[in-house]
Design a protein around this motif. Structure first.
Motif, PDB file in Angstrom:
ATOM      1  N   LYS A   1     -51.218  47.494-129.309  1.00 39.38           N
ATOM      2  CA  LYS A   1     -50.912  48.942-130.087  1.00 39.38           C
ATOM      3  C   LYS A   1     -52.351  49.683-129.383  1.00 39.38           C
ATOM      4  O   LYS A   1     -51.969  50.793-128.876  1.00 39.38           O
ATOM      5  CB  LYS A   1     -51.003  48.881-131.505  1.00 39.38           C
ATOM      6  N   MET A   2     -53.549  48.910-129.401  1.00 36.02           N
ATOM      7  CA  MET A   2     -54.609  49.618-128.954  1.00 36.02           C
ATOM      8  C   MET A   2     -54.498  50.372-127.390  1.00 36.02           C
ATOM      9  O   MET A   2     -54.902  51.320-127.006  1.00 36.02           O
ATOM     10  CB  MET A   2     -55.918  48.769-128.940  1.00 36.02           C
ATOM     11  N   GLN A   3     -53.934  49.262-126.393  1.00 32.16           N
ATOM     12  CA  GLN A   3     -53.624  49.659-125.084  1.00 32.16           C
ATOM     13  C   GLN A   3     -52.987  50.885-125.007  1.00 32.16           C
ATOM     14  O   GLN A   3     -53.109  51.501-124.214  1.00 32.16           O
ATOM     15  CB  GLN A   3     -53.308  48.311-124.141  1.00 32.16           C
ATOM     16  N   LEU A   4     -51.733  50.666-125.703  1.00 32.81           N
ATOM     17  CA  LEU A   4     -50.575  51.694-125.491  1.00 32.81           C
ATOM     18  C   LEU A   4     -50.943  53.111-126.050  1.00 32.81           C
ATOM     19  O   LEU A   4     -50.876  54.269-125.361  1.00 32.81           O
ATOM     20  CB  LEU A   4     -49.568  51.251-126.287  1.00 32.81           C
ATOM     21  N   ASP A   5     -51.824  52.828-127.264  1.00 27.21           N
ATOM     22  CA  ASP A   5     -52.405  54.333-127.684  1.00 27.21           C
ATOM     23  C   ASP A   5     -53.472  54.836-126.764  1.00 27.21           C
ATOM     24  O   ASP A   5     -53.581  56.319-126.600  1.00 27.21           O
ATOM     25  CB  ASP A   5     -53.177  54.159-129.167  1.00 27.21           C
ATOM     26  N   GLN A   6     -54.338  54.021-126.261  1.00 27.83           N
ATOM     27  CA  GLN A   6     -55.258  54.361-125.149  1.00 27.83           C
ATOM     28  C   GLN A   6     -54.578  54.960-123.910  1.00 27.83           C
ATOM     29  O   GLN A   6     -55.221  56.185-123.467  1.00 27.83           O
ATOM     30  CB  GLN A   6     -56.386  53.270-124.651  1.00 27.83           C
ATOM     31  N   GLU A   7     -53.773  54.390-123.345  1.00 26.06           N
ATOM     32  CA  GLU A   7     -52.883  55.082-122.273  1.00 26.06           C
ATOM     33  C   GLU A   7     -52.241  56.220-122.729  1.00 26.06           C
ATOM     34  O   GLU A   7     -52.253  57.337-121.768  1.00 26.06           O
ATOM     35  CB  GLU A   7     -51.859  53.957-121.852  1.00 26.06           C
ATOM     36  N   LYS A   8     -51.904  56.393-123.838  1.00 23.46           N
ATOM     37  CA  LYS A   8     -51.052  57.695-124.320  1.00 23.46           C
ATOM     38  C   LYS A   8     -52.082  58.774-124.296  1.00 23.46           C
ATOM     39  O   LYS A   8     -51.933  60.014-124.090  1.00 23.46           O
ATOM     40  CB  LYS A   8     -50.461  57.484-125.642  1.00 23.46           C
ATOM     41  N   GLN A   9     -53.444  58.621-125.083  1.00 26.77           N
ATOM     42  CA  GLN A   9     -54.503  59.533-124.855  1.00 26.77           C
ATOM     43  C   GLN A   9     -54.785  59.820-123.555  1.00 26.77           C
ATOM     44  O   GLN A   9     -55.075  61.096-123.183  1.00 26.77           O
ATOM     45  CB  GLN A   9     -55.785  59.076-125.667  1.00 26.77           C
ATOM     46  N   GLU A  10     -54.889  59.248-122.621  1.00 27.74           N
ATOM     47  CA  GLU A  10     -55.566  59.292-121.372  1.00 27.74           C
ATOM     48  C   GLU A  10     -54.367  60.131-120.632  1.00 27.74           C
ATOM     49  O   GLU A  10     -54.798  61.065-119.800  1.00 27.74           O
ATOM     50  CB  GLU A  10     -55.727  58.116-120.335  1.00 27.74           C
ATOM     51  N   SER A  11     -53.213  60.170-120.867  1.00 27.24           N
ATOM     52  CA  SER A  11     -51.983  60.791-120.094  1.00 27.24           C
ATOM     53  C   SER A  11     -52.002  62.410-120.638  1.00 27.24           C
ATOM     54  O   SER A  11     -51.280  63.005-119.942  1.00 27.24           O
ATOM     55  CB  SER A  11     -50.734  60.105-120.187  1.00 27.24           C
ATOM     56  N   GLN A  12     -52.551  62.485-121.613  1.00 22.34           N
ATOM     57  CA  GLN A  12     -52.477  63.894-122.459  1.00 22.34           C
ATOM     58  C   GLN A  12     -53.591  64.829-121.696  1.00 22.34           C
ATOM     59  O   GLN A  12     -54.662  64.650-121.008  1.00 22.34           O
ATOM     60  CB  GLN A  12     -52.814  63.975-123.913  1.00 22.34           C
TER      61      GLN A  12
END
Length: 69
Positions: free
Chosen positions: A58-69
């Protein structure tokens, strides 16, 4: 209705089927040091191995999501 009648109608006993069952299993090979650190982390935070892995995903997916915004 008796038990034999329920069985003939396809009714099952036991736990109800989950809406989103955890039907998939993964594994990973770790070094002795990685395993020791992993288990120590889980123990320090009072988590199961599965909880540590799920939180990490979940942490990795959330981080990826934040980076793509």
């Amino acid at each position: 209705m008796d038990i034999d009648s329920e069985r003939s109608l396809g009714m099952r006993t036991g736990r109800p089927v989950a809406e989103d069952p955890r039907a998939y299993k993964i594994s990973a090979r770790l070094t002795a040091k990685e395993l020791e650190e992993f288990e120590a982390y889980a123990k320090r935070h009072d988590l199961t191995n599965a909880e540590v892995i799920k939180r990490g995903i979940k942490m990795q997916l959330d981080q990826e999501k934040q980076e793509s915004q």
